[in-house]
Design a protein around this motif. Structure first.
Motif, mmCIF file in Angstrom:
data_model
loop_
_atom_site.group_PDB
_atom_site.id
_atom_site.type_symbol
_atom_site.label_atom_id
_atom_site.label_comp_id
_atom_site.label_asym_id
_atom_site.label_seq_id
_atom_site.Cartn_x
_atom_site.Cartn_y
_atom_site.Cartn_z
ATOM 1 N N LEU A 112 64.383 -20.050 -63.053
ATOM 2 C CA LEU A 112 62.739 -20.216 -62.470
ATOM 3 C C LEU A 112 62.080 -18.729 -62.694
ATOM 4 O O LEU A 112 60.937 -18.734 -63.123
ATOM 5 C CB LEU A 112 62.651 -20.561 -61.028
ATOM 6 C CG LEU A 112 62.872 -22.140 -60.902
ATOM 7 C CD1 LEU A 112 63.042 -22.493 -59.346
ATOM 8 C CD2 LEU A 112 61.916 -23.057 -61.424
ATOM 9 N N ARG A 113 62.754 -17.704 -62.394
ATOM 10 C CA ARG A 113 62.246 -16.640 -62.370
ATOM 11 C C ARG A 113 61.774 -16.090 -64.015
ATOM 12 O O ARG A 113 61.064 -15.760 -64.354
ATOM 13 C CB ARG A 113 63.351 -15.367 -61.900
ATOM 14 C CG ARG A 113 62.949 -15.081 -60.508
ATOM 15 C CD ARG A 113 63.749 -14.002 -59.936
ATOM 16 N NE ARG A 113 65.002 -14.008 -60.127
ATOM 17 C CZ ARG A 113 66.100 -14.514 -59.394
ATOM 18 N NH1 ARG A 113 65.656 -15.186 -58.055
ATOM 19 N NH2 ARG A 113 67.308 -14.573 -59.432
ATOM 20 N N ASP A 119 52.117 -14.064 -63.545
ATOM 21 C CA ASP A 119 51.008 -14.273 -63.129
ATOM 22 C C ASP A 119 50.797 -15.593 -62.414
ATOM 23 O O ASP A 119 50.059 -15.530 -61.413
ATOM 24 C CB ASP A 119 49.742 -14.574 -64.394
ATOM 25 C CG ASP A 119 49.274 -13.151 -64.911
ATOM 26 O OD1 ASP A 119 49.615 -12.214 -64.145
ATOM 27 O OD2 ASP A 119 48.775 -12.971 -66.195
ATOM 28 N N ALA A 120 51.412 -16.493 -62.808
ATOM 29 C CA ALA A 120 51.667 -17.807 -61.956
ATOM 30 C C ALA A 120 52.305 -17.607 -60.715
ATOM 31 O O ALA A 120 51.751 -18.174 -59.567
ATOM 32 C CB ALA A 120 52.269 -18.843 -62.891
ATOM 33 N N VAL A 121 53.335 -16.836 -60.563
ATOM 34 C CA VAL A 121 53.876 -16.328 -59.152
ATOM 35 C C VAL A 121 52.994 -15.488 -58.522
ATOM 36 O O VAL A 121 52.779 -15.916 -57.168
ATOM 37 C CB VAL A 121 55.145 -15.544 -59.633
ATOM 38 C CG1 VAL A 121 55.584 -15.016 -58.215
ATOM 39 C CG2 VAL A 121 56.282 -16.448 -60.577
ATOM 40 N N LEU A 122 52.240 -14.735 -58.985
ATOM 41 C CA LEU A 122 51.202 -13.894 -58.388
ATOM 42 C C LEU A 122 50.014 -14.921 -57.640
ATOM 43 O O LEU A 122 49.755 -14.609 -56.447
ATOM 44 C CB LEU A 122 50.593 -12.922 -59.194
ATOM 45 C CG LEU A 122 49.585 -11.800 -58.252
ATOM 46 C CD1 LEU A 122 50.334 -11.302 -57.063
ATOM 47 C CD2 LEU A 122 49.223 -10.929 -59.494
ATOM 48 N N VAL A 143 44.302 -15.538 -62.193
ATOM 49 C CA VAL A 143 45.295 -14.367 -62.455
ATOM 50 C C VAL A 143 45.461 -13.881 -63.826
ATOM 51 O O VAL A 143 45.963 -14.979 -64.559
ATOM 52 C CB VAL A 143 46.661 -14.260 -61.671
ATOM 53 C CG1 VAL A 143 47.110 -12.854 -61.798
ATOM 54 C CG2 VAL A 143 46.229 -14.619 -60.092
ATOM 55 N N ASP A 144 45.105 -12.794 -64.329
ATOM 56 C CA ASP A 144 45.348 -12.459 -65.707
ATOM 57 C C ASP A 144 46.115 -11.016 -65.677
ATOM 58 O O ASP A 144 45.107 -10.123 -65.197
ATOM 59 C CB ASP A 144 43.983 -12.298 -66.320
ATOM 60 C CG ASP A 144 44.156 -11.931 -67.980
ATOM 61 O OD1 ASP A 144 45.394 -12.147 -68.394
ATOM 62 O OD2 ASP A 144 43.164 -11.413 -68.346
ATOM 63 N N ASP A 145 47.139 -10.954 -66.108
ATOM 64 C CA ASP A 145 47.790 -9.440 -66.063
ATOM 65 C C ASP A 145 47.849 -8.693 -64.637
ATOM 66 O O ASP A 145 47.485 -7.661 -64.775
ATOM 67 C CB ASP A 145 47.268 -8.730 -67.293
ATOM 68 C CG ASP A 145 48.242 -7.575 -67.490
ATOM 69 O OD1 ASP A 145 49.557 -7.782 -67.429
ATOM 70 O OD2 ASP A 145 47.702 -6.629 -68.201
ATOM 71 N N GLY A 146 48.070 -9.436 -63.722
ATOM 72 C CA GLY A 146 47.687 -8.882 -62.112
ATOM 73 C C GLY A 146 46.499 -8.818 -61.717
ATOM 74 O O GLY A 146 46.493 -8.378 -60.556
ATOM 75 N N ASP A 147 45.399 -9.147 -62.412
ATOM 76 C CA ASP A 147 44.132 -8.878 -61.899
ATOM 77 C C ASP A 147 43.663 -10.228 -61.696
ATOM 78 O O ASP A 147 43.813 -11.192 -62.166
ATOM 79 C CB ASP A 147 43.157 -8.649 -63.033
ATOM 80 C CG ASP A 147 43.422 -7.176 -63.676
ATOM 81 O OD1 ASP A 147 43.985 -6.412 -62.874
ATOM 82 O OD2 ASP A 147 42.646 -6.949 -64.786
ATOM 83 N N ARG A 174 46.787 -5.780 -59.046
ATOM 84 C CA ARG A 174 46.434 -4.700 -59.577
ATOM 85 C C ARG A 174 44.922 -4.452 -59.102
ATOM 86 O O ARG A 174 44.630 -3.497 -58.746
ATOM 87 C CB ARG A 174 46.536 -4.748 -61.043
ATOM 88 C CG ARG A 174 48.047 -4.760 -61.320
ATOM 89 C CD ARG A 174 48.098 -4.436 -63.130
ATOM 90 N NE ARG A 174 46.887 -4.904 -63.908
ATOM 91 C CZ ARG A 174 46.427 -4.121 -64.780
ATOM 92 N NH1 ARG A 174 47.207 -3.318 -65.202
ATOM 93 N NH2 ARG A 174 45.436 -4.566 -65.329
ATOM 94 N N LYS A 175 44.030 -5.470 -59.374
ATOM 95 C CA LYS A 175 42.599 -5.293 -59.035
ATOM 96 C C LYS A 175 42.309 -6.766 -58.597
ATOM 97 O O LYS A 175 42.840 -7.896 -58.937
ATOM 98 C CB LYS A 175 41.666 -5.033 -59.832
ATOM 99 C CG LYS A 175 41.783 -4.459 -61.118
ATOM 100 C CD LYS A 175 40.711 -4.127 -61.890
ATOM 101 C CE LYS A 175 40.028 -4.930 -62.844
ATOM 102 N NZ LYS A 175 39.454 -4.504 -64.001
ATOM 103 N N SER A 176 41.232 -6.926 -57.674
ATOM 104 C CA SER A 176 40.767 -8.260 -57.229
ATOM 105 C C SER A 176 39.251 -8.192 -57.249
ATOM 106 O O SER A 176 38.548 -7.075 -57.167
ATOM 107 C CB SER A 176 41.367 -8.399 -55.939
ATOM 108 O OG SER A 176 40.768 -7.606 -54.581
#
Length: 180
Positions: A112-113, A119-122, A143-147, A174-176
């Protein structure tokens, strides 16, 4: 993959194997010979059944292990490992090289990992945090690359700021940006 794998040998007492399984929280243990070759596998269910009588509980794992063992090569892809585990209804899969030398064990959570994009997990973590705050899914999370971008209706500017602060508390963000 867990490597090196936690293993027992055929002479290990069922009671001892049960303790090892319980200590590590695995669903099964590979059984290897003195050369590290996979010779069997013993599951929690196998050990529970064997532990019901004193004679079996003190007996060797070799009496209750299953064989032949379904295993996979070190060259197997995540998709192949998944297909094998699903078709055979396995919770874990021993990984071998050179025919039968045990290298490690792959579990469902390992796959699963690998198969779930970060991004889906985040996004799932952010959605869980937002649901804990609001009690129901009210916003869209992308979410896109942590954003992270959260959109949807907010009761007021104070709620929008609370949601923005909450999103920043989720590890990996990373950013929101939060917009209605």
């Amino acid at each position: 993959m867990t490597s090196p794998a936690v293993v027992v040998n055929p002479a290990t007492a069922v009671r001892s194997a049960s303790a090892v399984l319980g200590e590590h929280g695995f669903s099964a243990l590979p059984v290897v010979d003195d050369e590290g070759r996979l010779v069997g596998i013993v599951s929690g269910a196998d050990l529970l059944l064997a532990g019901t009588t004193p004679a079996m509980a003190n007996g060797p794992v070799s009496r209750v292990m299953r064989r032949p063992v379904i295993s996979a090569s070190t060259t197997a892809t995540p998709s192949e490992l998944t297909a094998t585990m699903l078709s055979q209804r396995l919770r874990c899969l021993p990984i071998v090289t050179n025919g039968q030398t045990l290298v490690g064990v792959v579990s469902r959570s390992d796959l699963l990992r690998i198969l779930t994009p970060e991004d889906a997990v985040l996004a799932a973590r952010v959605e869980i945090a937002l649901r804990a705050y609001s009690g129901a899914p009210r916003w869209t999370v992308e979410v896109d690359d942590g954003d992270v971008n959260v959109s949807g209706p907010f009761a007021d500017e104070a709620e929008r700021k609370i949601v923005e602060a909450l999103v920043r508390t989720v590890p990996g963000v990373r950013k929101s940006a939060v917009a209605s």
